[in-house]
Design an enzyme around this catalytic site. Structure first.
Site, PDB file in Angstrom:
ATOM      1  N   ARG A  62      24.364  38.396  66.655  1.00 26.65           N
ATOM      2  CA  ARG A  62      23.119  39.157  66.540  1.00 26.65           C
ATOM      3  C   ARG A  62      22.972  39.782  65.149  1.00 26.65           C
ATOM      4  O   ARG A  62      22.416  40.863  64.984  1.00 26.65           O
ATOM      5  CB  ARG A  62      23.023  40.227  67.635  1.00 26.65           C
ATOM      6  CG  ARG A  62      21.576  40.512  68.074  1.00 26.65           C
ATOM      7  CD  ARG A  62      21.507  41.583  69.152  1.00 26.65           C
ATOM      8  NE  ARG A  62      22.078  41.118  70.406  1.00 26.65           N
ATOM      9  CZ  ARG A  62      22.775  41.872  71.258  1.00 26.65           C
ATOM     10  NH1 ARG A  62      23.007  43.128  70.970  1.00 26.65           N
ATOM     11  NH2 ARG A  62      23.239  41.373  72.376  1.00 26.65           N
ATOM     12  N   ASP A  97      16.945  32.284  71.202  1.00 27.44           N
ATOM     13  CA  ASP A  97      17.313  33.046  72.392  1.00 27.44           C
ATOM     14  C   ASP A  97      17.819  32.065  73.432  1.00 27.44           C
ATOM     15  O   ASP A  97      17.394  30.893  73.449  1.00 27.44           O
ATOM     16  CB  ASP A  97      16.114  33.821  72.944  1.00 27.44           C
ATOM     17  CG  ASP A  97      16.522  34.807  74.039  1.00 27.44           C
ATOM     18  OD1 ASP A  97      16.834  35.966  73.698  1.00 27.44           O
ATOM     19  OD2 ASP A  97      16.574  34.407  75.210  1.00 27.44           O
TER      20      ASP A  97
END
Length: 364
Positions: free
Chosen positions: A45, A94
């Site tokens: 991330r 994602d």
């Protein structure tokens, strides 16, 4: 937005089915069991809410819209490479992107997560699941081609969500603390469960194949919620399907990482699935993980993301500790160590701390 020149733009239109020649990449060297020029570091991330430039890009774009826009994917993926000088980029995407692309009705709701319009809970629901065709993720492939043209000697990691984690979202209808409906299906109706996992494994393979054919240099499989399972349930209900994914790409010549959260008791089994690198969350010391995972596999991790909020003296001490534990793990049989967090960068993290942490790792 990405600053592509004409040559790069032309190259980005040509699919690359062969790996780039990146002989000096510390990340790829460590993942393959070699001796890198310095300890490699990247962050899960790393392209996300901690970066003001990311927030500026996302101000006018919903999450899923951004994930299907090649120019935005390229720009966001590059942001942490420019700012932090990390040793690898990970594709901005994602885990539910392939589900959305295949036609499943879902959305990523701010401050909630993926929400499924029609949860999958019966044999008929599973039978109705669509397949994923390569053309449905062409925007992702195009983004990979753009990035390969831009990244130079920095490798690009492609990724997908593992079948169990995808199944959890589909069955629960969204995020869940206890995964109770998922476990009930897994335990109460094994036939439907394995049919669901087979369908999701097919989708995951198709998504990773599209990224690989477009030119990514490594793959990572995120089984974020596998730690909710016992070792016995993981072995019977999940491991065969994850294994099929890694077997599919065993001959691709790229590092493959397997990661989950809260998976201390599963690390050995996750290593058996066939990845070349096993990700370790912050709960398990790296030298302990090395004893649980078969020798010959590299380890990735495992600084607690919250440490980055605790002030530089704490960050420096913990970074040094993780690097030292990584060296001990290699001495104990791990093939290599890639510095990372034990989960993703938290949104409140000061980007300057991440930049300084990268410089510190490199100096060690």
């Amino acid at each position: 937005m990405t600053g592509l020149n004409e040559d790069s733009a032309t190259a980005a239109q040509t699919p690359s089915k062969t790996r780039r020649d990146l002989p000096l990449s510390p990340y790829l060297t460590a993942a393959a069991g070699g001796t890198p020029s310095h300890p490699p570091v990247w962050f899960m991330r790393q392209a996300g809410r901690s970066l003001p430039e990311y927030r500026a890009v996302r101000a006018d774009h919903a999450m899923l819209d951004a994930c299907f826009n090649p120019e935005l994917v390229c720009e966001i993926t590059l942001q942490p490479v420019r700012r932090h000088r990390v040793d690898a980029a990970i594709l901005f995407s994602d885990i539910v992107v392939p589900l959305k692309a295949a036609g499943i009705d879902l959305d990523i709701v701010p401050d909630v997560g993926p929400v499924i319009a029609n949860p999958v809970r019966t044999t008929a629901d599973v039978a109705a699941l669509p397949r994923l065709e390569p053309g449905q993720v062409e925007a992702v492939s195009a983004a990979v081609r753009l990035l390969v043209a831009e990244l130079g000697q920095t490798p690009l990691i492609g990724f997908a969500g593992a079948p169990f984690t995808l199944a959890s979202y589909l069955v629960e209808g969204g995020p869940s603390r206890h995964h109770q409906r998922t476990k009930a299906l897994l335990l109460g109706d094994p036939q439907t469960w394995h049919a669901l996992m087979t369908a999701l494994t097919d989708i995951t393979i198709a998504f990773l194949r599209a990224q690989l054919d477009a030119g990514v240099d490594a793959l990572q499989l995120f089984d974020s919620w596998a730690g909710a399972l016992s070792l016995a349930d993981y072995r019977s209900a999940v491991l065969p399907h994850s294994t099929r994914i890694f077997e599919e790409f065993a001959g691709a010549g790229v590092p493959m990482t397997h990661f989950g959260v809260g998976t201390a008791e599963l690390l050995g089994a996750m290593g058996e699935a066939g990845a070349t690198v096993v990700g370790v969350d912050w709960r398990t010391p790296l030298h302990v993980a090395a004893a649980r995972v078969d020798s010959g596999k590299a380890l990735q991790g495992n600084l607690d993301p919250a440490v980055l909020l605790a002030g530089w003296p704490v960050v420096e001490s913990e970074v040094r500790r993780i690097v030292a534990e990584g060296r001990r793990a290699v001495a104990d049989g791990a093939a290599g160590h890639i510095f990372n967090l034990g989960h993703g960068v938290l949104p409140d993290t000061d980007p300057a701390v991440l930049t300084d942490a990268v410089a510190l790792v490199h100096s060690l």
